[in-house]
Enzyme design. Structure first.
Site, PDB file in Angstrom:
ATOM      1  N   GLU A   1       0.821  -1.214   0.000  1.00 54.99           N
ATOM      2  CA  GLU A   1       0.000   0.000   0.000  1.00 54.99           C
ATOM      3  C   GLU A   1       0.857   1.267   0.000  1.00 54.99           C
ATOM      4  O   GLU A   1       0.505   2.277   0.608  1.00 54.99           O
ATOM      5  CB  GLU A   1      -0.967   0.009   1.184  1.00 54.99           C
ATOM      6  CG  GLU A   1      -1.983  -1.125   1.140  1.00 54.99           C
ATOM      7  CD  GLU A   1      -3.035  -1.030   2.231  1.00 54.99           C
ATOM      8  OE1 GLU A   1      -2.802  -0.307   3.220  1.00 54.99           O
ATOM      9  OE2 GLU A   1      -4.081  -1.671   2.107  1.00 54.99           O
TER      10      GLU A   1
ATOM     11  N   GLU B   1      -6.601  -7.721  -0.869  1.00 54.86           N
ATOM     12  CA  GLU B   1      -7.254  -7.580   0.432  1.00 54.86           C
ATOM     13  C   GLU B   1      -8.723  -7.260   0.245  1.00 54.86           C
ATOM     14  O   GLU B   1      -9.086  -6.133  -0.082  1.00 54.86           O
ATOM     15  CB  GLU B   1      -6.586  -6.486   1.279  1.00 54.86           C
ATOM     16  CG  GLU B   1      -5.187  -6.828   1.750  1.00 54.86           C
ATOM     17  CD  GLU B   1      -4.633  -5.798   2.742  1.00 54.86           C
ATOM     18  OE1 GLU B   1      -5.434  -5.001   3.284  1.00 54.86           O
ATOM     19  OE2 GLU B   1      -3.417  -5.799   2.973  1.00 54.86           O
TER      20      GLU B   1
END
Length: 760
Positions: free
Chosen positions: A188, A257
Site C-alpha cells: 500500500e 485484500e
C-alpha cells in the site's frame, strides 16, 4: 518439567522432513505466470480464492485446523504477510521458532494441497506493532523509512533476500514443487508515495528491480500501487474491487485484500460486515473480470504479546472473519461464502475460456455479464479449446432498495436488491448473494465455575466439563519508580523508544521537585492548586507524587494538565510513560516515537511556571516483574507471592497469580478479564496479550443491520455500551503444551495451569 531439548530438536527435524516429503509428493514442479485475464498455473488460467491467515496470530497447534477449514471453505490459496520484527527482533539475530516458524507454516499449506501467496513487504501495516518494522531499524544512522534512502534500502534488501533465499533453500517455490505461487514487495505504498515526492517514485522502481533480481521464479505484486513497474502486478485492496483495472493490459485483476470485516480499538465498537454484502462484492469482482480474490482476513486470530499496533488496537484480531479468533467457524459467514466459492468454481471453465465477458444491460440498475457460450474466444492461446468452453452468467441488481425482475435468455429472474445471481450454465441459478442458506452459529459460554466475591476468576469456554479453579489468588506489588541497578540519570527528557527500544511498554521518568514554605503559603492564601503540565504525550501517562497516584491521561499526542498535591520540602515526581501498540501506518514512521514532546512544567508556583524539562531525570525501563520474568514457570515461585485477601484494596501495578486444571478436550479456552482493569496476561509463561476494560460508546450501533448499499467500518457495528474486549483467547494451545510435557515426565504438578496478570 521440560522435555529433553535434544529430543525436541529431533522431533522437530523429523516433522520438518515429513512435511517436506508430503509437499514434494503432492506437487510436481510447475511454473506460474499470468496474462491480462488471470494467473496461469502450470499452463492453465485459474480463478483463485485465497484465505488470509497470519501465522503469528495463531499458535502452531492451530495451523493445521485453520488450513483445513480454509480448504473446506473453498480456498485455493493461503495468503500471509511476513513479519520482520518477529523474525529479526535484534539485528542479525533471527527467530524462526514457535509462532514464527514460517517454514513449517508454508509446508503445512503445501501438504494440504493449497497454494501460498507470501507478502514479504517487509512493511506490512496489518495493525501490527510498528507496521512490522523492527524498532532497532530507527537507530540505523541516516535512515529514512520507505523512500530512496540508502541505509533503509540496504536493510530492506537484506531481509527480503533472507526470506526469498530461505524459501528457495526449503524448496518451497512452485517450480521446486512447493506451494508458493506469488510474492509481494512493499505494501500500500501508493497511499503515502506523494509524501516523498520524486524520491518515492524512485523507491518504487528500486523495490521492483530489487525483488525481481532475487530470482524467486514466481510473479511479484504491489498492492495499491498505480505506478507499479511493468513486470510487477499492481493489485487492489478495499471493500469493493469490481471496478479495479491494473495499470497495464497484460496484467490480471487481483484483489489482495478483500476487507470482510475491520479491526477494533480499545473503547470502540466492534465492526461487523454482513455476509450478504461481502458475497455481493466477491461475486461482482468475478463478474466484472477479476481472477484472484483474497479475504483479509479469513482467520484474524490474536495479537499475542505486545504485537498489536495502533496505538490502541485491541488484542483480538477477530476481524469478523469467517473463522473466528478461537478457530471456530463463524456462521453464517463461513457457510455462505463456501457456497459462493462452489458456485464460482462451477463457472471457472467458462471464466477462463474467454478474454472478456459479454455485457448485457437488463434494466436501469440491473446487468448481466456472460462468459463462454457464443462469446468471442479469439486470441485464447492456452490449453483449453473452444469446444471446451461453457456458458456462465452473473446477473446483478445494484439497486440498494428494490428487487427487480429481469429477462435473460428468454427466462425471468427475480433479483433481490444489492445482489448477484450466479448461473453456471447460463440457465439455472446456483447461488444468490442475498439469500443466505448457511446456518447461524450460537456460541455457548459456561458460567458454572465458582466465583470468589470481589476477585475476578477466569471462566474458560468449555463443553460438558467444569475444571477446578483455585479460589485463592496470590499477589506481588510492583515498585513505583526506580527498582533496579540498570537505571540511569541524565539531564533532560529523553524520547521513550530511544530508551526502551520497545523492550517494554513502560518507562519511568523520575525527578525531584523542591517546594518552599512560601509556595505552600501562596497556595493556601490564593486557593491555588499546582499542576504538572505536559505539552504533548502518547499513549498513557500516570503521574505519581511521593509514590501516590495523582492522575492519569490517555491519548495520542495530547496536552496534559494534572493538578497535584506537593508537600513542603523535596517531593518525588514520577511520570510513567506507557505505549499501547506503536504506530503501524503512515509516512515517516521512524519519526513518530512515543512518550513526551515539548516541555514539562510545574504551574501555580509563587514565582510562576517552573520548566523542569532540563532537570536531572532518572530513567528506569520496564517493570521489575518483567525483568525477573516472574510470569515464567521456572521463575514465578521466586517472586515472593502472598495470599490475596478478599478485603484487599485493588491497586495498580500489582501482579496476580492463580491456577486452574487444564481441561480435557479440544474446545478453545478463554479467560474473562472483564473486572481486571488494564494490564497484561500470561498463561504458562506465554504472553497472551494486553487487556483493558475500556467501554464502547452507548450509541452508534444499529438495531437492524441492513446489508444493502456500500459498506464502511461504522456500518452495522455492535457491542455499544460494553467493554470492547473481555475475553482473551486462545489459551488452550498453551495449556496443551504443558499437558504434553506432563505426559512425557509424569509430573502431576503440571495438571494445574498458571495464570499471571499484571494490573497496570
Amino acid at each position: 518439567m521440560m522435555m529433553d531439548r535434544a529430543l525436541l530438536q529431533r522431533l522437530s527435524l523429523l516433522l520438518t522432513i515429513h512435511l517436506a516429503v508430503i509437499a514434494a509428493e503432492f506437487f510436481k514442479p510447475f511454473n506460474v505466470s499470468y496474462d491480462h485475464r488471470a494467473m496461469i498455473i502450470d499452463g492453465k488460467r485459474r480463478m483463485l480464492i485465497s484465505a488470509g491467515i497470519h501465522y503469528p496470530r495463531a499458535t502452531p497447534e492451530m495451523w493445521p485446523d485453520l488450513i483445513a477449514k480454509s480448504k473446506e471453505g473453498g480456498a485455493d490459496v493461503i495468503q500471509t504477510y511476513v513479519f520482520w520484527n518477529g523474525h529479526e527482533p535484534v539485528r542479525g539475530q533471527y527467530n524462526f521458532e514457535g509462532r514464527y516458524d514460517i517454514v513449517k507454516f508454508v509446508k503445512l499449506v503445501g501438504s494440504s494441497g493449497l497454494y501460498l501467496h507470501l507478502r514479504i513487504g517487509p512493511y506490512v501495516c496489518a495493525e501490527w506493532n510498528f507496521g512490522g518494522f523492527p524498532v532497532w531499524l530507527r537507530e540505523v544512522p541516516g535512515i529514512e523509512f520507505r523512500t530512496d534512502n540508502e541505509p533503509f534500502k540496504e536493510e530492506m534488501q537484506r531481509f527480503v533476500k533472507k526470506m526469498v533465499d530461505l524459501m528457495r533453500e526449503e524448496m518451497l517455490f512452485s517450480w521446486q514443487g512447493g506451494p508458493i505461487i506469488m510474492l509481494q514487495i512493499e505494501n500500500e505504498y501508493g497511499n503515502i508515495e506523494s509524501s516523498f515526492g520524486q524520491r518515492g517514485k524512485e523507491y518504487v522502481k528500486w523495490a521492483a528491480r530489487m525483488a525481481l533480481g532475487l530470482g524467486a521464479g514466481v510473479p511479484w505484486v504491489m498492492c495499491k500501487q498505480v505506478d507499479a513497474p511493468e513486470n510487477i502486478i499492481d493489485a487492489c485492496n478495499g471493500y469493493y474491487c469490481d471496478g479495479f483495472r491494473p495499470n497495464l493490459y497484460n496484467k490480471p485483476a487481483l484483489w489482495t485484500e478483500d476487507w470482510d470485516g475491520w479491526y477494533a480499538s480499545w473503547g470502540g465498537r466492534l465492526p461487523h460486515r454482513p455476509v450478504e454484502d461481502n458475497a455481493f462484492a466477491v461475486a461482482r469482482f468475478f463478474q466484472r473480470g477479476g481472477s484472484f480474490q483474497n479475504y483479509y482476513m479469513y482467520f484474524g486470530g490474536t495479537n499475542f504479546g505486545r504485537t498489536s499496533g495502533g496505538p490502541f488496537y485491541i488484542t483480538s484480531y477477530d476481524y469478523d472473519a469467517p473463522i473466528d479468533e478461537y478457530g471456530l467457524l463463524s456462521q453464517p459467514k463461513w457457510g455462505h461464502l463456501r457456497d459462493l466459492h462452489a458456485a464460482i468454481k462451477l463457472c471457472e471453465p467458462a471464466l477462463v475460456a474467454v478474454d472478456s465477458p459479454k455485457y448485457i444491460k437488463l434494466g436501469p440498475k440491473q446487468e448481466a455479464h456472460v462468459y463462454g457460450g457464443n462469446v468471442h474466444t479469439e486470441g485464447l492461446n492456452l490449453t483449453q479449446s473452444r469446444s471446451e468452453s461453457k456458458c456462465s452468467a452473473f446477473l446483478a441488481n445494484i439497486d440498494e432498495h428494490k428487487a427487480a425482475s429481469v429477462t435473460f435468455l428468454g427466462q425471468v429472474y427475480t433479483l433481490p436488491p444489492w445482489s448477484v445471481s450466479i448461473l453456471p450454465d447460463c440457465r439455472k441459478t446456483a447461488f444468490n448473494t442475498a439469500k443466505v442458506g448457511a446456518q447461524t452459529s450460537i456460541k455457548t459460554v459456561e458460567f458454572d465455575l465458582p466465583i470468589v466475591p470481589n476477585i475476578s476468576v477466569p471462566r474458560p469456554i468449555i463443553q460438558n466439563e467444569v475444571p477446578s479453579v483455585s479460589k485463592s489468588w496470590m499477589t506481588v506489588k510492583e515498585p513505583i519508580g526506580v527498582w533496579g541497578e540498570n537505571n540511569f540519570t541524565v539531564q533532560g527528557i529523553l524520547e521513550h523508544l530511544n530508551v526502551t527500544k520497545d523492550s517494554s511498554d513502560y518507562l519511568w521518568y523520575i525527578t525531584r521537585v523542591y517546594v518552599s514554605d512560601d509556595d505552600i503559603s501562596f497556595w493556601k492564601e490564593n486557593e491555588v492548586i499546582p499542576a504538572v503540565a505536559i505539552d504533548s504525550m502518547r499513549d498513557v501517562v500516570r503521574i505519581y507524587i511521593n509514590s501516590k497516584l495523582a492522575g492519569s491521561a490517555v491519548g495520542r499526542w495530547v496536552k496534559v494538565v494534572q493538578p497535584v498535591q506537593f508537600l513542603q520540602g523535596y517531593n518525588d515526581l514520577v511520570l510513567l510513560s506507557q505505549t499501547v501498540g506503536l504506530q503501524n501506518y503512515g509516512a515517516l514512521l521512524e519519526t513518530d516515537g512515543a512518550g513526551f514532546r515539548g516541555r514539562i512544567k510545574l504551574t501555580g508556583f509563587k514565582n510562576g511556571e517552573i520548566d523542569i524539562s532540563e532537570s536531572l531525570w532518572t530513567y528506569q525501563v520496564g517493570l521489575k516483574g518483567e525483568f525477573l520474568k516472574i510470569y515464567t514457570i521456572d521463575e514465578n515461585e521466586k517472586a515472593g507471592w502472598t495470599n490475596l485477601t478478599l478485603d484487599a484494596i485493588p491497586s495498580t501495578f500489582t501482579w496476580y497469580k492463580t491456577y486452574f486444571d487444564a481441561p480435557s478436550g479440544v474446545d478453545p479456552v478463554a479467560l474473562d478479564l472483564g473486572s481486571m482493569g488494564k494490564g497484561q496476561a500470561w498463561v504458562n509463561g506465554h504472553h497472551i496479550g494486553r487487556y483493558w476494560t475500556l467501554v464502547a460508546p452507548k450509541d452508534g450501533c444499529q438495531e437492524i443491520c441492513d446489508y444493502r448499499g456500500p459498506y464502511n467500518s461504522d456500518k452495522c457495528t455492535t457491542n455499544c455500551g460494553k467493554p470492547t474486549q473481555i475475553w482473551y483467547a486462545n489459551t488452550l494451545k498453551y495449556i496443551y503444551v504443558c499437558k504434553e510435557f506432563q505426559k512425557e515426565k509424569g509430573d502431576n504438578v503440571l495438571a494445574e495451569t498458571v495464570v499471571l496478570l499484571c494490573s497496570c
